[in-house]
Design a protein around this motif. Structure first.
Motif, PDB file in Angstrom:
ATOM      1  N   GLU A   1      10.300  37.389  -4.422  1.00  0.00           N
ATOM      2  CA  GLU A   1       9.511  38.412  -5.108  1.00  0.00           C
ATOM      3  C   GLU A   1      10.388  39.182  -6.098  1.00  0.00           C
ATOM      4  OE1 GLU A   1       6.512  41.223  -3.058  1.00  0.00           O
ATOM      5  OE2 GLU A   1       8.357  42.394  -3.268  1.00  0.00           O
TER       6      GLU A   1
ATOM      7  N   GLY B   1       3.332  40.587  -6.013  1.00  0.00           N
ATOM      8  CA  GLY B   1       4.022  39.830  -7.055  1.00  0.00           C
ATOM      9  C   GLY B   1       3.085  39.174  -8.049  1.00  0.00           C
TER      10      GLY B   1
ATOM     11  N   TYR C   1       2.589  40.437 -11.739  1.00  0.00           N
ATOM     12  CA  TYR C   1       3.817  40.516 -12.544  1.00  0.00           C
ATOM     13  C   TYR C   1       3.538  40.626 -14.037  1.00  0.00           C
ATOM     14  CZ  TYR C   1       3.208  35.537 -13.710  1.00  0.00           C
ATOM     15  OH  TYR C   1       2.719  34.338 -14.178  1.00  0.00           O
TER      16      TYR C   1
ATOM     17  N   TYR D   1       6.693  31.573  -4.205  1.00  0.00           N
ATOM     18  CA  TYR D   1       6.155  32.850  -3.709  1.00  0.00           C
ATOM     19  C   TYR D   1       4.943  32.605  -2.809  1.00  0.00           C
ATOM     20  CZ  TYR D   1       4.321  37.666  -4.036  1.00  0.00           C
ATOM     21  OH  TYR D   1       3.845  38.927  -3.762  1.00  0.00           O
TER      22      TYR D   1
END
Length: 411
Positions: free
Chosen positions: A36, A95, A98, A282
Motif C-alpha cells: 500500500e 489504496g 490512489y 494489493y
C-alpha cells in the motif's frame, strides 16, 4: 496504553513507531501495508501520513490515511479542519483511491479558505485494518424468518458501523463530509442514518443496495434450490457456506497472484502495466489476510434472488451468474436496502448519488430514479459520470473530482 498509534510513511519501507505490544503480528498485514505504501508513494505527491487507530479498550485497529492533516506529532488529524472521509467498497481498500487523493487534497472550504483534510479508512475486517471476528451467517440461517433475518443484517451492519463510530470518537472528529463506494456507500448511508449529527453531507459512489428487489423476484429457499440444476445448486451451496472470492484466491495457493493479475488486467486494460502489477499485488494481499472477517459481509448483507428476465427491473448488481432456469436470471440484492432509509436523514443534509454511465450498479436505473431520495428529496442530486463503470473513481477521476467541487460538502 495510548488509544492511538501511528505508522509514519515517508517512504515505501514501513518503519512503525508503535510499542511492540501493539504491533499487528500478522505478517500478511505487514506485507499489505508495505505494498500500500509503494502504491501511494508512486501516485500521491501530497504529503500524507498513515495511522493505525486503536480505540480505547479495543484489541483491533483501523487503517487510516490523512492528507492535509498534522505534519507531525501524535495527533492523527486536526478536528477543527473541514474534513472529507472516504470509505472503500467490498474486497477493496483505501489504496484504490490512489488516483483521487491529489485532486481531493486541492479542495478548499469556501467559508474559511482552508484546504480540506482528506481522510480514508479501511473498514474493520478489511484492507489494512484488523480482522476482528465476524459472525457469519450459517447454513441454518438460509430459511430464517423475517425477524431473524433482520437481526442478522443488523449484526452485520453494526460490525462495520459501530467500529467506524468508535474510530471517529478516537480521532476526535466532531463532524465531517462522508463518501463511500459500493458496499462502502451502503455502510456510509447506514452510518449517516444512525449518526446524522456527525455527517455534514453524504456522497454515495456507485452505492450497493439502494432499491428493493423486484416484487416478482423469487427468494432462493431450500425448496426452490432442490428444483435447480446441479451447477446452480453447487453455486448456492457455496454461497450459503460463505465461500467468498477471497476464499477462492486463498485456495488457489501459488496460483492466486496470477488469478488476481488476470482479474485486474481484464477490468483495467488501459491501466499502466506497472500499476496493474501493483494493484494486483494489493488486491491479492488484502484478499488473503487471515483470519477471514469482513469478506463475510457478502452473504450477510446480500441475498441471491431469481428475477424474471421479462421484469422491468434490472439486477442490482451485474448478473453474477449467466445461468438461467426457465425465464429467470440470477441477481444479488440488499437484504435491507438503504434507499428508503435515506429518507430518515435530516432534510437539510446534502446527498450526492454518483454512478458511471456504464455502471452495472446502475443497470436498474428505473428503480433507482423512482426512489424518493432521488426523485423528490430537495437536497439530493444524482450524477452520472461519462466513460465510467462501477470503479468510476479510477475510470473518470476528473469528473468525480468535479462532483466534489460542486457539492455542498458542509451543508
Amino acid at each position: 496504553m495510548d488509544s492511538l498509534f501511528t505508522l509514519h510513511c515517508d517512504s515505501p519501507n514501513i518503519n512503525s513507531n508503535e510499542p511492540d505490544s501493539m504491533r499487528l503480528s500478522n505478517s500478511s498485514l505487514e506485507k499489505l501495508a508495505h505494498i500500500e505504501g509503494i502504491l501511494l508513494k508512486r501516485h500521491v505527491s501530497t504529503p500524507f501520513r498513515r495511522h493505525l487507530v486503536q480505540p480505547q479498550g479495543r484489541d483491533w485497529a483501523i487503517n487510516t490515511l490523512v492528507l492535509n492533516g498534522p505534519a507531525d506529532g501524535a495527533a492523527v488529524l486536526d478536528p477543527g479542519r473541514p474534513t472529507l472521509v472516504l470509505t472503500h467498497g467490498y474486497g477493496s481498500g483505501l489504496g484504490f483511491f490512489y488516483a483521487n487523493y491529489d485532486q481531493l487534497a486541492r479542495l478548499t472550504d469556501a467559508a474559511t479558505g482552508q484546504a480540506v483534510q482528506i481522510v480514508a479508512v479501511d473498514w474493520l475486517g478489511c484492507g489494512g485494518s484488523s480482522r476482528a471476528r465476524f459472525a457469519k451467517r450459517r447454513c441454518s440461517d438460509a430459511d430464517a424468518g423475517a425477524d431473524a433475518d433482520a437481526a442478522l443484517v443488523g449484526d452485520a451492519e453494526r460490525y462495520f458501523v459501530d467500529a467506524f463510530e468508535e474510530w471517529r470518537a478516537a480521532v476526535g472528529l466532531p463532524r465531517f463530509a462522508l463518501a463511500g463506494h459500493s458496499l462502502g456507500g451502503y455502510l456510509s448511508a447506514v452510518y449517516a442514518v444512525r449518526h446524522p449529527h456527525r455527517v455534514a453531507s453524504l456522497t454515495l459512489l456507485s452505492p450497493f443496495g439502494l432499491p428493493c428487489h423486484p416484487q416478482d423476484s423469487v427468494a432462493v429457499t431450500k425448496d426452490v434450490a432442490r428444483q435447480l440444476p446441479l451447477a446452480q445448486r453447487l453455486f448456492l451451496s457455496a454461497w450459503t457456506n460463505n465461500v467468498t472470492p477471497q476464499w477462492i484466491l486463498r485456495g488457489l495457493g501459488p496460483y492466486g497472484p496470477r488469478m488476481a493479475s488476470r482479474i485486474v488486467s481484464r477490468r483495467f486494460p488501459a491501466m499502466d502495466e506497472h500499476d496493474q502489477r501493483l494493484i494486483s499485488d494489493y488486491v491479492y494481499n488484502l484478499s488473503t489476510v487471515r483470519p477471514a472477517a469482513g469478506e463475510y459481509a457478502l452473504n450477510a448483507l446480500m441475498e441471491v434472488r431469481m428475477v424474471p428476465s421479462s421484469s422491468s427491473s434490472g439486477s442490482s448488481l451485474r448478473d453474477q451468474e449467466s445461468s438461467k432456469k426457465g425465464n429467470f436470471n440470477w441477481s444479488l440484492y440488499a437484504r435491507h436496502p438503504v434507499g428508503l432509509r435515506l429518507m430518515q436523514l435530516p432534510a437539510h443534509m446534502p446527498v450526492s448519488i454518483v454512478f458511471g454511465d456504464n455502471d452495472w450498479m446502475f443497470a436498474n436505473r428505473r428503480d433507482i430514479l423512482k426512489l424518493d431520495v432521488v426523485s423528490s428529496r430537495a437536497q439530493s442530486k444524482l450524477h452520472v459520470l461519462s466513460n465510467a463503470g462501477h470503479h468510476l473513481y479510477l475510470d473518470n477521476p476528473d469528473e468525480m473530482f468535479q462532483v466534489f467541487q460542486k457539492s455542498r460538502l458542509w451543508g
